[in-house]
Design a protein around this motif. Structure first.
Motif, PDB file in Angstrom:
ATOM      1  N   TYR A 183      37.050 -45.417  57.737  1.00  0.00           N
ATOM      2  CA  TYR A 183      35.615 -45.606  57.523  1.00  0.00           C
ATOM      3  C   TYR A 183      35.311 -47.034  57.081  1.00  0.00           C
ATOM      4  CZ  TYR A 183      30.875 -44.778  55.816  1.00  0.00           C
ATOM      5  OH  TYR A 183      29.518 -44.846  55.623  1.00  0.00           O
ATOM      6  N   PHE A 210      30.663 -37.796  56.856  1.00  0.00           N
ATOM      7  CA  PHE A 210      31.875 -38.312  57.515  1.00  0.00           C
ATOM      8  C   PHE A 210      33.140 -37.718  56.906  1.00  0.00           C
ATOM      9  CE2 PHE A 210      35.417 -41.304  57.431  1.00  0.00           C
ATOM     10  CZ  PHE A 210      35.652 -41.450  58.793  1.00  0.00           C
ATOM     11  N   ILE A 253      29.590 -36.521  66.242  1.00  0.00           N
ATOM     12  CA  ILE A 253      30.148 -37.605  65.429  1.00  0.00           C
ATOM     13  C   ILE A 253      30.135 -38.901  66.230  1.00  0.00           C
ATOM     14  CG2 ILE A 253      32.216 -38.424  64.215  1.00  0.00           C
ATOM     15  CD1 ILE A 253      32.978 -35.504  63.759  1.00  0.00           C
ATOM     16  N   MET A 296      30.284 -43.076  64.459  1.00  0.00           N
ATOM     17  CA  MET A 296      31.389 -43.069  63.498  1.00  0.00           C
ATOM     18  C   MET A 296      32.735 -43.100  64.205  1.00  0.00           C
ATOM     19  SD  MET A 296      30.149 -40.573  60.432  1.00  0.00           S
ATOM     20  CE  MET A 296      28.728 -41.014  59.411  1.00  0.00           C
TER      21      MET A 296
END
Length: 586
Positions: free
Chosen positions: A561, A160, A384, A389
């Motif tokens: 995140y 990430f 992604i 995410m």
């Protein structure tokens, strides 16, 4: 241990295959259980620490990335590219306007005639990274490229952070290309790079020149990319052939009017100048990683990816070296114009009209870089989103075009907004730290893949591997630190070189627990280890600002995140458990 590669029609089990592509429900953006209600989100936030511990080193698998993750797109991307397409897509992505500008600058004030060696050194470093990408592309042929490779071998968290930084730089880079395209066209038309821009005095300096041409170029390039991958590939091939013709003209004319005496002295700035210029001209080689993201649309990945990527990078390295040699043999390095090297060089031999040829070639190079970049950036974003995410709405593939239109729109809108307001000098301050960082991580991931297989590699073997890998990375960082600190004595370099050799030799002597099924990087661990060293060395040359930018951007991404990405990926990984818990609470 390894899973078979699925075919294109593997995405056929979607429970609602006839759902409209254009949909805007909250469930399409945040389907995870943590975001179903305010209470569920508060519950997720209260469990942030254990969830972070769970996901920090959690690794994906080949099977998930190849099959399960692709189902998030609902429709398949079309396998329509061959090695020939990949070769020219890589050529179009890499060979932009940079070589026409950087070569003259570095020949004049960086390395002199030895700039040809700078290009050779950087080409070798890029080729080592290409080899690592090629092996992963054959083993894990998906749209995510390095994101998927890192997620499988180094885990969610590192993937990430790396993906967020390189995606940010790709978007900023596209904006910079759009502004450069506008500047080049204006210079050809009116000899004023700001001719097409609109000045707004009330805006801050650096953001006061609005550029509608840059926005238009980005919209057209990304619109073509959305319309179909094969169509974009054909357009890139046609324009790349034009570039090849111009380059052949430059090289032939250069050698025809060459003087061997112009190469003397060959090392006017010494070895230091050659190495420092190698770090600068390295950016002329970047862009192939965007082509690696096209693996999912390749007809025969095991054949096409190695030939396309390795073949194109080998060809590009030879082309760059020939162009640099032709320039320095045609004009004495002290007389090279650092701002328009080739145009002025042709003027000095009575070919003033050639500056328009060089300008058109540079415009074409920027156009194909935009085209291929828009393809690669959108597919990177798609993978992604498949991992949740970012919202999985961006992972959807359009059933008619076979392209990720939502993901393309995201990168288009962001890059267009940046290009409209932001000047080139502001954009140029954002150095491509993440590109080298990811190249280094991919080499590390390749070593992890060869030496560590879960439940197969014994603990003693894992400890030995980690110890030798630490020696390789630490010694590479030490060499970079010594060089950039101005230390030139041989003792420090000899000591760190011995440590690097011991670490690499140690890996060579311990057993590997996985071998590539079809095609693999030769001379493992030596080539990946050397790639780690070269990329870390080049990272060290970027300066304080690049490190600061990387740290700031990473901190911002960490906030996202912790509050969003962590909980979405945790829910996906623990879906049955979370579903039962959610239903019980409701």
């Amino acid at each position: 241990m390894e899973e078979a590669q699925p075919q294109q029609d593997s995405i056929s089990d979607d429970p609602n295959p006839r759902r409209s592509y254009w949909r805007w429900r909250k469930q399409d953006f945040f389907p995870e259980f943590s975001f179903q209600s305010l209470s569920s989100y508060k519950s997720a936030l209260s469990a942030t620490c254990p969830r972070l511990a769970d996901r920090l080193l959690a690794r994906s698998s080949d099977a998930y990335e190849i099959d399960a993750a692709r189902r998030e797109s609902e429709n398949p991307m079309r396998r329509c590219l061959t090695w020939w397409d990949l070769l020219w897509l890589s050529f179009g992505s890499v060979v932009g306007s940079g070589v026409f500008v950087i070569t003259g600058q570095e020949a004049r004030v960086g390395a002199g005639p030895a700039v040809v060696l700078s290009y050779a050194i950087s080409g070798l470093s890029a080729l080592l990274s290409v080899l690592c990408y090629a092996e992963f592309g054959v083993e894990i042929p998906v749209a995510g490229g390095s994101f998927s490779y890192l997620r499988v071998e180094l885990g969610d968290f590192i993937a990430f952070i790396a993906a967020g930084n390189i995606l940010l730089e790709a978007i900023v880079g596209a904006a910079g290309l759009g502004r450069s395209w506008s500047s080049y066209l204006a210079s050809l038309v009116k000899n004023d790079s700001d001719y097409f821009r609109i000045r707004v005095d009330s805006f801050a300096n650096g953001f006061d020149l609005l550029d509608p041409v840059a926005v238009a170029v980005l919209l057209v390039a990304n619109g073509i990319a959305m319309s179909g991958t094969k169509r974009t590939s054909w357009l890139n091939l046609i324009t790349s052939v034009v570039t090849v013709c111009v380059i052949v003209f430059i090289v032939v004319v250069g050698f025809t009017h060459s003087k061997a005496s112009n190469l003397v002295p060959f090392f006017p700035y010494g070895a230091k100048g050659v190495v420092q210029s190698a770090a600068v001209v390295y950016w002329s080689y970047t862009g192939f990683d965007m082509v690696a993201n096209m693996a999912e649309e390749t007809e025969k990945p095991a054949r096409d990816i190695p030939i396309g990527l390795v073949g194109s990078m080998s060809m590009i390295t030879v082309v760059y070296c020939l162009m640099a040699l032709a320039l320095t043999m045609m004009v004495k390095y002290t007389e090279i114009d650092p701002n328009a090297a080739y145009s002025v060089a042709f003027s000095q031999i009575g070919m003033k009209w050639a500056k328009y040829l060089v300008g058109i070639c540079a415009l074409k190079g920027m156009t194909t870089s935009l085209l291929v970049g828009s393809l690669g950036q959108a597919r990177y974003t798609t993978q992604i989103a498949r991992s949740h995410m970012i919202p999985p709405w961006f992972a959807l593939v359009h059933p008619k075009t076979g392209t990720p239109i939502n993901a393309t729109l995201l990168v288009t809108i962001l890059s267009a907004i940046i290009a409209f307001f932001t000047s080139l000098d502001v954009l140029s301050s954002v150095f491509s730290f993440a590109t080298l960082f990811i190249f280094m991580l991919v080499a590390v991931a390749l070593l992890v893949r060869r030496y560590y297989v879960k439940d197969v590699t014994p603990e003693s073997g894992l400890l030995k591997f980690l110890g030798f890998l630490f020696l390789i990375i630490a010694s590479s960082v030490a060499v970079s630190a010594l060089w950039n600190a101005g230390v030139r004595g041989w003792i420090g370099y000899a000591g760190t070189g011995v440590l690097w050799f011991i670490g690499t030799l140690g890996l060579a002597l311990i057993p590997k627990y996985r071998v590539p099924k079809v095609w693999g990087v030769p001379l493992v661990p030596w080539l990946p280890s050397f790639s780690i060293a070269m990329n870390l060395f080049l990272i060290g040359s970027l300066g304080y600002v690049a490190f600061l930018r990387f740290i700031i951007c990473t901190m911002v991404m960490l906030l996202y995140y912790v509050f969003v990405g962590l909980h979405a990926t945790y829910d996906v990984a623990h879906q049955p458990m979370e579903e039962a818990k959610f239903e019980g609470e409701s």
